[in-house]
Design a protein around this motif. Structure first.
Motif, short mmCIF file in Angstrom:
data_model
loop_
_atom_site.label_atom_id
_atom_site.label_comp_id
_atom_site.label_asym_id
_atom_site.label_seq_id
_atom_site.Cartn_x
_atom_site.Cartn_y
_atom_site.Cartn_z
N ALA A 1 2.33 8.02 -6.32
CA ALA A 1 2.35 6.68 -7.51
C ALA A 1 2.64 5.83 -7.15
N GLY A 2 3.47 5.44 -6.40
CA GLY A 2 4.58 4.64 -6.43
C GLY A 2 3.95 3.37 -5.43
N GLU A 3 3.10 3.98 -4.17
CA GLU A 3 2.55 3.21 -2.91
C GLU A 3 1.24 2.86 -3.68
N ARG A 4 0.58 3.40 -4.24
CA ARG A 4 -0.84 3.66 -5.00
C ARG A 4 -0.59 2.16 -6.13
N GLU B 1 0.04 -1.18 -4.19
CA GLU B 1 -1.00 -1.48 -3.64
C GLU B 1 -1.98 -2.04 -4.83
N GLY B 2 -1.74 -2.03 -5.70
CA GLY B 2 -2.67 -2.49 -7.02
C GLY B 2 -2.01 -3.51 -7.43
N LEU B 3 -0.74 -3.58 -7.38
CA LEU B 3 -0.60 -5.42 -7.43
C LEU B 3 -0.44 -6.05 -6.01
N ARG B 4 -0.41 -5.46 -5.35
CA ARG B 4 -0.55 -6.39 -3.87
C ARG B 4 -2.07 -7.08 -3.95
N LYS B 5 -3.04 -6.34 -4.45
CA LYS B 5 -4.75 -6.72 -4.48
C LYS B 5 -4.66 -7.29 -5.63
N ALA B 6 -4.12 -6.97 -6.64
CA ALA B 6 -4.38 -8.23 -8.20
C ALA B 6 -3.68 -9.60 -7.40
#
Length: 62
Positions: free
Chosen positions: A10-13, A16-21
């Protein structure tokens, strides 16, 4: 142990979401300004300018 793996995934996801944003936000800002954002110290100065257009260094001088 299984809960830790779920938590880690969950932390990895989330990361990744923060990096994409952040990448999307950077692309949007670059398209607005018409050029790539500066990197390093120049980027800090560009990002630190407030709505009045003064950088952190300029504000400290006054």
């Amino acid at each position: 142990m299984e809960d830790e793996r779920k938590s880690s995934k969950a932390g990895e996801r989330a990361a990744e979401g923060l990096r994409k944003a952040a990448s999307n936000e950077e692309a949007k800002n670059e398209s607005k300004t018409g050029h790539d954002l500066a990197k390093g110290v120049d980027r800090f100065e560009e990002r630190s300018k407030s709505s009045d257009g003064k950088s952190a260094v300029e504000k400290q001088k006054t």
